[in-house]
Scaffold this motif. Structure first.
Motif, PDB file in Angstrom:
ATOM      1  N   ALA A  50       0.821  -1.210   0.000  1.00  0.00           N
ATOM      2  CA  ALA A  50       0.000   0.000   0.000  1.00  0.00           C
ATOM      3  C   ALA A  50       0.859   1.265   0.000  1.00  0.00           C
ATOM      4  N   GLY A  51       0.510   2.193  -0.897  1.00  0.00           N
ATOM      5  CA  GLY A  51       1.153   3.502  -0.943  1.00  0.00           C
ATOM      6  C   GLY A  51       2.560   3.509  -1.510  1.00  0.00           C
ATOM      7  N   THR A  52       2.963   2.409  -2.191  1.00  0.00           N
ATOM      8  CA  THR A  52       4.323   2.327  -2.727  1.00  0.00           C
ATOM      9  C   THR A  52       4.293   1.842  -4.173  1.00  0.00           C
ATOM     10  N   ARG A  53       5.464   1.771  -4.787  1.00  0.00           N
ATOM     11  CA  ARG A  53       5.637   1.145  -6.105  1.00  0.00           C
ATOM     12  C   ARG A  53       6.261  -0.241  -5.942  1.00  0.00           C
ATOM     13  N   LEU A  54       6.081  -0.838  -4.777  1.00  0.00           N
ATOM     14  CA  LEU A  54       6.724  -2.104  -4.451  1.00  0.00           C
ATOM     15  C   LEU A  54       5.748  -3.277  -4.556  1.00  0.00           C
ATOM     16  N   ARG A  55       6.285  -4.381  -5.074  1.00  0.00           N
ATOM     17  CA  ARG A  55       5.514  -5.617  -5.184  1.00  0.00           C
ATOM     18  C   ARG A  55       6.313  -6.737  -4.525  1.00  0.00           C
ATOM     19  N   LEU A  56       5.654  -7.468  -3.641  1.00  0.00           N
ATOM     20  CA  LEU A  56       6.247  -8.616  -2.970  1.00  0.00           C
ATOM     21  C   LEU A  56       5.694  -9.858  -3.659  1.00  0.00           C
ATOM     22  N   ARG A  57       6.571 -10.737  -4.152  1.00  0.00           N
ATOM     23  CA  ARG A  57       6.118 -11.895  -4.933  1.00  0.00           C
ATOM     24  C   ARG A  57       6.579 -13.198  -4.303  1.00  0.00           C
ATOM     25  N   LEU A  71      11.249  -8.981  -3.829  1.00  0.00           N
ATOM     26  CA  LEU A  71      10.678  -7.647  -3.700  1.00  0.00           C
ATOM     27  C   LEU A  71      11.066  -6.890  -4.958  1.00  0.00           C
ATOM     28  N   THR A  72      10.068  -6.288  -5.608  1.00  0.00           N
ATOM     29  CA  THR A  72      10.303  -5.611  -6.878  1.00  0.00           C
ATOM     30  C   THR A  72       9.805  -4.181  -6.799  1.00  0.00           C
ATOM     31  N   GLN A  73      10.600  -3.282  -7.366  1.00  0.00           N
ATOM     32  CA  GLN A  73      10.153  -1.904  -7.564  1.00  0.00           C
ATOM     33  C   GLN A  73      10.066  -1.665  -9.055  1.00  0.00           C
ATOM     34  N   LYS A  74       8.916  -1.127  -9.494  1.00  0.00           N
ATOM     35  CA  LYS A  74       8.745  -0.759 -10.895  1.00  0.00           C
ATOM     36  C   LYS A  74       8.520   0.747 -10.968  1.00  0.00           C
ATOM     37  N   VAL A  75       9.348   1.410 -11.757  1.00  0.00           N
ATOM     38  CA  VAL A  75       9.197   2.847 -11.989  1.00  0.00           C
ATOM     39  C   VAL A  75       8.766   3.006 -13.440  1.00  0.00           C
ATOM     40  N   PRO A  76       7.477   3.356 -13.678  1.00  0.00           N
ATOM     41  CA  PRO A  76       6.971   3.401 -15.044  1.00  0.00           C
ATOM     42  C   PRO A  76       7.656   4.470 -15.887  1.00  0.00           C
ATOM     43  N   GLN A  84       8.642  -0.209 -20.726  1.00  0.00           N
ATOM     44  CA  GLN A  84       7.780  -0.090 -19.559  1.00  0.00           C
ATOM     45  C   GLN A  84       8.347   0.815 -18.478  1.00  0.00           C
ATOM     46  N   GLY A  85       9.663   0.919 -18.374  1.00  0.00           N
ATOM     47  CA  GLY A  85      10.291   1.722 -17.333  1.00  0.00           C
ATOM     48  C   GLY A  85      11.454   0.976 -16.731  1.00  0.00           C
ATOM     49  N   LEU A  86      11.708   1.227 -15.461  1.00  0.00           N
ATOM     50  CA  LEU A  86      12.821   0.593 -14.755  1.00  0.00           C
ATOM     51  C   LEU A  86      12.285  -0.412 -13.745  1.00  0.00           C
ATOM     52  N   ILE A  87      13.003  -1.518 -13.607  1.00  0.00           N
ATOM     53  CA  ILE A  87      12.616  -2.559 -12.662  1.00  0.00           C
ATOM     54  C   ILE A  87      13.842  -2.957 -11.842  1.00  0.00           C
ATOM     55  N   THR A  88      13.634  -3.098 -10.546  1.00  0.00           N
ATOM     56  CA  THR A  88      14.693  -3.526  -9.637  1.00  0.00           C
ATOM     57  C   THR A  88      14.150  -4.688  -8.809  1.00  0.00           C
ATOM     58  N   ASN A  89      14.879  -5.788  -8.757  1.00  0.00           N
ATOM     59  CA  ASN A  89      14.479  -6.964  -7.980  1.00  0.00           C
ATOM     60  C   ASN A  89      15.475  -7.224  -6.862  1.00  0.00           C
TER      61      ASN A  89
END
Length: 194
Positions: A50-57, A71-76, A84-89
């Motif tokens: 909630a409230g972030t650009r973070l996804r826990l998989r 844990l992934t951050q996606k910056v569109p 799509q943008g930048l992705i950090t895992n």
């Protein structure tokens, strides 16, 4: 009319020290692939914090295989197209995952079927009937020249409704309306098991 991402001036999206450029195209399918075509299956549970650009998989290999946690951050990129943008895992231990899973999040569950070159997601309720295929690319040229296979009903790369961050908040009626925009009508479900 198909909703699209906000267009912004063509600002470069470049690999960073930790992030990489994500190149991806998304497609709708009317039905899942034949089992004989599937090379790998995984159960995926995504928690959008909630409230972030973070996804826990949590991704479990099927049948009953090993689990991967990340844990992934996606910056569109904030523009249309395959970039799509930048992705950090960050790969996590089970204990790290369990700690982060306690944070407030919206959850999305699906089964991912690998049918190279596509990863095909078959979604759980309330999004049952949604079959979304993705193709990832290492170069812009490969993304631009990719020819979708014949089972593709429509490309939805630029339709923000079919991104995980949007789907996680979708209701069943939303999904049915969105699919109808592409002339897809999922088969009715058993009323005792919607």
């Amino acid at each position: 009319m198909t909703p699209q991402k906000n267009s912004m001036p063509d600002e470069p999206v470049r690999d960073g020290k930790y992030a990489r450029v994500e190149r991806e195209r998304r497609f709708l399918l009317a039905r899942p692939p034949l089992p004989a075509a599937v090379t790998v299956s995984r159960r995926i549970t995504d928690r959008y914090l909630a409230g972030t650009r973070l996804r826990l998989r949590r991704a479990e290999s099927l049948p009953g295989g090993a689990c991967e946690f990340k844990l992934t951050q996606k910056v569109p990129a904030q523009r249309t197209g395959h970039l799509q943008g930048l992705i950090t895992n960050i790969y996590l231990s089970p204990a790290e995952y369990d700690l982060l899973a306690g944070l407030p999040a919206a959850t999305l569950s699906k089964t991912r079927l690998s049918v190279p070159p596509l990863g095909i997601d078959v979604f759980d309720p309330p999004l049952h009937g949604l079959i979304l295929a993705e193709a990832e690319f290492t170069t812009d040229e490969a993304a631009r020249t990719f020819l979708p296979p014949p089972q593709v009903v429509a490309e939805v790369t630029d339709d923000i409704r079919f991104t995980g961050g949007s789907l996680v908040h979708a209701h069943r009626d939303d999904l049915l309306s969105w699919l109808a925009d592409y002339d897809i009508r999922p088969a009715p479900t058993n009323p005792r098991n919607p």
